[in-house]
Every structure is written in structure tokens, then in C-alpha cells.
Design an enzyme around this catalytic site. Structure first.
Site, short mmCIF file in Angstrom:
data_model
loop_
_atom_site.label_atom_id
_atom_site.label_comp_id
_atom_site.label_asym_id
_atom_site.label_seq_id
_atom_site.Cartn_x
_atom_site.Cartn_y
_atom_site.Cartn_z
CG PHE A 25 6.49 33.56 -9.41
CD1 PHE A 25 7.19 32.44 -9.84
CD2 PHE A 25 6.05 33.60 -8.11
CE1 PHE A 25 7.43 31.38 -8.98
CE2 PHE A 25 6.29 32.55 -7.24
CZ PHE A 25 6.99 31.44 -7.68
CB SER A 26 5.90 33.52 -15.64
OG SER A 26 7.27 33.83 -15.74
N GLY A 27 6.56 30.65 -14.81
CA GLY A 27 7.54 29.58 -14.74
C GLY A 27 8.88 29.98 -15.34
CB ALA A 28 9.88 32.33 -17.93
#
Length: 112
Positions: A25-28
Site C-alpha cells: 500500500f502507499s504511504g498516503a
């Protein structure tokens, strides 16, 4: 996972629902997110046996996940796994890319 967490927050449950995935998953991504759970569902990991409504307990301070389903039920689920057919690019990807635990690369990944 960014799209999924955005939907959860849009429905007002972002602080009540955790996401558990065998992928990345993304850091956002916001909220409680547990990623890179290994082994992956595709290679026999416990995530393959989770069904809607199952209770999963997350103990973030100890780094533990518990699937609150009786062992006898898990044994039944494992004996009758759902069949999912792949096609096109997804089928090629699944055939060529290794485990996320080993880097999700197009070879076997680093030796453990």
C-alpha cells in the site's frame, strides 16, 4: 489501497475499520493498515480462508494478528477453497511474479 481507505473515510468508518492485506500500500494510506501479511493467500496463507464477517483481532503493540475462527472451521475452508480463474495480464503476472515476502519480483527473490 489508497482508494479503499478513501472510500472508508468517505463513509465515516475510517477510524473503525482496519485493512489487512498480503499486498502493498502507499504511504498516503490512512488508518490502521496491516500489509505484506505473509504467506500470501495465493500460496496457502491464512488470508485465503478469511470470509466476510470473520473477526480479526489486531494487537499492534505486540505485532500480532488473530483470526477468531475455530480450527475445525478453518480446516473445512481449506479443504474446499474457492476457485478463481485468472486471465489476460493478471494471469501472466500471477504466473511470473514471486511472493511479496521475497520482493514481488519476476524471479524467485532473495534466498532466505
Amino acid at each position: 489501497m489508497l482508494g479503499v481507505t478513501a472510500l472508508l473515510y468517505g463513509q465515516g468508518v475510517g477510524e473503525k475499520v482496519a485493512l489487512v492485506t498480503d499486498g502493498r500500500f502507499s504511504g498516503a494510506t490512512r488508518g490502521m493498515m496491516v500489509g505484506y501479511v505473509s504467506p500470501e493467500a495465493a500460496v496457502g496463507g491464512i488470508l485465503a480462508l478469511v470470509k466476510d464477517g470473520d473477526r480479526i483481532v489486531i494487537d499492534a503493540s505486540r505485532g500480532l494478528l488473530s483470526l477468531e475462527v475455530p480450527f475445525s472451521e478453518l480446516r473445512k475452508r481449506k479443504a474446499n477453497p474457492p476457485r478463481q480463474s485468472l486471465s489476460g495480464v493478471l494471469e501472466k503476472y500471477a504466473a511470473q511474479v514471486g511472493s511479496a515476502f521475497r520482493g514481488a519480483v519476476t524471479h524467485g527473490g532473495p534466498r532466505k
